[in-house]
Design an enzyme around this catalytic site. Structure first.
Site, mmCIF file in Angstrom:
data_model
loop_
_atom_site.group_PDB
_atom_site.id
_atom_site.type_symbol
_atom_site.label_atom_id
_atom_site.label_comp_id
_atom_site.label_asym_id
_atom_site.label_seq_id
_atom_site.Cartn_x
_atom_site.Cartn_y
_atom_site.Cartn_z
ATOM 1 N N ARG A 148 38.169 47.027 87.695
ATOM 2 C CA ARG A 148 37.662 46.392 88.914
ATOM 3 C C ARG A 148 38.225 44.991 89.140
ATOM 4 O O ARG A 148 38.658 44.654 90.239
ATOM 5 C CB ARG A 148 36.132 46.322 88.847
ATOM 6 C CG ARG A 148 35.439 47.660 88.974
ATOM 7 C CD ARG A 148 33.939 47.512 88.769
ATOM 8 N NE ARG A 148 33.637 47.048 87.414
ATOM 9 C CZ ARG A 148 33.454 47.864 86.382
ATOM 10 N NH1 ARG A 148 33.536 49.165 86.551
ATOM 11 N NH2 ARG A 148 33.185 47.388 85.186
ATOM 12 N N ILE A 149 38.218 44.179 88.088
ATOM 13 C CA ILE A 149 38.679 42.797 88.251
ATOM 14 C C ILE A 149 40.168 42.761 88.530
ATOM 15 O O ILE A 149 40.634 42.040 89.428
ATOM 16 C CB ILE A 149 38.330 41.970 87.003
ATOM 17 C CG1 ILE A 149 36.801 41.855 86.862
ATOM 18 C CG2 ILE A 149 38.963 40.585 87.077
ATOM 19 C CD1 ILE A 149 36.340 41.274 85.538
ATOM 20 N N ASP A 169 48.052 50.610 82.744
ATOM 21 C CA ASP A 169 46.746 51.002 82.213
ATOM 22 C C ASP A 169 46.791 52.491 81.898
ATOM 23 O O ASP A 169 46.751 53.330 82.800
ATOM 24 C CB ASP A 169 45.631 50.714 83.223
ATOM 25 C CG ASP A 169 44.242 50.838 82.600
ATOM 26 O OD1 ASP A 169 44.074 51.676 81.691
ATOM 27 O OD2 ASP A 169 43.327 50.110 83.023
ATOM 28 N N ARG A 230 39.153 39.208 77.252
ATOM 29 C CA ARG A 230 38.457 38.937 75.999
ATOM 30 C C ARG A 230 39.406 38.228 75.039
ATOM 31 O O ARG A 230 40.588 38.570 74.951
ATOM 32 C CB ARG A 230 37.953 40.245 75.346
ATOM 33 C CG ARG A 230 36.719 40.840 76.007
ATOM 34 C CD ARG A 230 35.490 39.980 75.780
ATOM 35 N NE ARG A 230 34.272 40.559 76.316
ATOM 36 C CZ ARG A 230 33.794 40.327 77.539
ATOM 37 N NH1 ARG A 230 34.462 39.541 78.361
ATOM 38 N NH2 ARG A 230 32.662 40.870 77.930
ATOM 39 N N ASP A 254 40.615 31.620 79.849
ATOM 40 C CA ASP A 254 39.174 31.475 80.041
ATOM 41 C C ASP A 254 38.418 32.045 78.850
ATOM 42 O O ASP A 254 37.220 31.819 78.710
ATOM 43 C CB ASP A 254 38.725 32.183 81.324
ATOM 44 C CG ASP A 254 37.279 31.875 81.666
ATOM 45 O OD1 ASP A 254 36.913 30.681 81.629
ATOM 46 O OD2 ASP A 254 36.506 32.815 81.963
ATOM 47 N N GLU A 259 35.001 31.058 70.459
ATOM 48 C CA GLU A 259 34.493 30.336 71.621
ATOM 49 C C GLU A 259 33.281 29.501 71.231
ATOM 50 O O GLU A 259 32.365 30.013 70.577
ATOM 51 C CB GLU A 259 34.122 31.317 72.739
ATOM 52 C CG GLU A 259 35.317 32.069 73.280
ATOM 53 C CD GLU A 259 34.964 33.010 74.425
ATOM 54 O OE1 GLU A 259 33.760 33.113 74.793
ATOM 55 O OE2 GLU A 259 35.876 33.660 74.957
ATOM 56 N N HIS A 278 35.105 30.049 79.200
ATOM 57 C CA HIS A 278 34.520 31.342 79.578
ATOM 58 C C HIS A 278 33.605 31.189 80.794
ATOM 59 O O HIS A 278 32.439 31.596 80.783
ATOM 60 C CB HIS A 278 33.759 31.958 78.398
ATOM 61 C CG HIS A 278 33.712 33.458 78.453
ATOM 62 N ND1 HIS A 278 33.657 34.235 77.330
ATOM 63 C CD2 HIS A 278 33.711 34.318 79.504
ATOM 64 C CE1 HIS A 278 33.624 35.516 77.677
ATOM 65 N NE2 HIS A 278 33.656 35.582 78.994
ATOM 66 N N GLY A 280 34.613 32.234 84.009
ATOM 67 C CA GLY A 280 35.120 33.048 85.111
ATOM 68 C C GLY A 280 34.039 33.638 86.000
ATOM 69 O O GLY A 280 34.215 33.766 87.217
ATOM 70 N N ALA A 281 32.912 34.010 85.407
ATOM 71 C CA ALA A 281 31.833 34.624 86.178
ATOM 72 C C ALA A 281 30.785 33.613 86.627
ATOM 73 O O ALA A 281 29.782 33.997 87.237
ATOM 74 C CB ALA A 281 31.159 35.716 85.351
#
Length: 303
Positions: A148-149, A169, A230, A254, A259, A278, A280-281
């Site tokens: 999706r992203i 993919d 990730r 990101d 982390e 991290h 991004g969202a």
């Protein structure tokens, strides 16, 4: 009077989710005034709405009424899914709620890397002589992973910047990749042609260390690399080496293997590498969508 089912929320979530839940449930929060720990609600809790907190098997076994763990986000690495399955506890995520936000962040990191934003910020008044940026427009974007992203990134790249888009993919049929406006290619071909590499795969055994030094050196000289998927998919030591060799013009991260990335990590000393923690969202819109969707999963399970 019938007792309402109790939902425990360990960390703050968007207020709209709380308003969604409160007419139908009792909400107990693990933060703020009157905070309650999981142990304090374990005998009554029916649902948990969590962000990045851990819900392990021991917690589930202490909660005889627990029916659902609703994850405010995408991954399930903080939830003991095997124990949940054994105990008949539903585990849900919000996989589409943050796609646009992460995609926009990936594009932002691409722009930062291509235009030398990190170098410009560090050089301040001397920035004009320190950098020679390159436009995204007309360049080639290579996407490893096409979920999706990645599809959002492809659309922004193709329509907003007139970029040629390649995608690799193995889990997605080539016809589906082509229908979404990208050219399906093997990983080796993608690496040989991509001016910009953006990673969009989960961290599993098959993808751990997927992009190492050989892969980075296979990119055209002057390419940039972005990782919003990730940490662990990209070998950060290899990235450092490719940047120091001058083979890569820059990178945007990101996510990292550890982390937050330690302050003393040598990647932080590289001005051409832009690192965000991290986030991004982390947009208002995505945080609301994720929280409300997780709340709706709880209400549907308890209906």
């Amino acid at each position: 009077m019938t007792e309402l089912p109790l939902v425990w929320i360990p960390r703050p979530v968007h207020q709209d989710a709380l308003e969604r839940l409160r007419p139908h449930t009792e909400v107990a929060c693990g933060y703020g005034p009157g905070a309650l720990s999981f142990d304090e609600v374990a005998d009554r809790v029916v649902a948990v709405l969590l962000r990045t907190e851990r819900v392990d098997g021991a917690m589930m076994r202490r909660a005889p009424l627990l029916r659902i763990v609703a994850r405010h986000g995408v991954g399930l690495d903080t939830v003991d899914v095997a124990t949940a399955r054994e105990r008949g506890i539903a585990v849900t995520t919000t996989p589409t709620a943050n796609s646009r936000s992460v995609a926009e962040h990936a594009i932002a990191l691409l722009l930062a890397a291509r235009r030398g934003i990190g170098i410009a910020v560090r050089n301040e008044g001397d920035a004009r002589r320190a950098i020679r940026g390159r436009e995204l427009s007309g360049s080639t974007l290579g996407l490893v992973g096409f979920g999706r992203i990645a599809r959002e990134v492809a659309a922004i790249g193709a329509h907003g910047f007139a970029m040629r888009v390649l995608a690799h993919d193995p889990q997605v049929p080539a016809a589906d990749i082509a229908a979404a406006g990208a050219e399906p290619v093997g990983l080796a071909e993608l690496l040989s042609r991509a001016d910009n590499l953006s990673l969009h795969v989960p961290l599993v055994d098959a993808t751990r260390g997927l992009i190492g030094l050989p892969e980075l050196l296979a990119l055209p000289r002057g390419s940039v690399v972005v990782n919003t998927s990730r940490g662990g998919v990209l070998d950060e030591d290899a990235l450092l080496e490719a940047v120091r060799q001058g083979h890569l013009a820059g990178a945007g991260l990101d996510v990292t293997t550890v982390e937050p990335l330690p302050e003393e990590h040598p990647l932080r000393a590289e001005a051409s590498v832009v690192i965000t923690p991290h986030t991004g969202a982390q947009t208002d819109e995505a945080l609301r969508r994720m929280a409300v969707e997780a709340a709706d999963h709880i209400l549907a399970r308890l209906a």
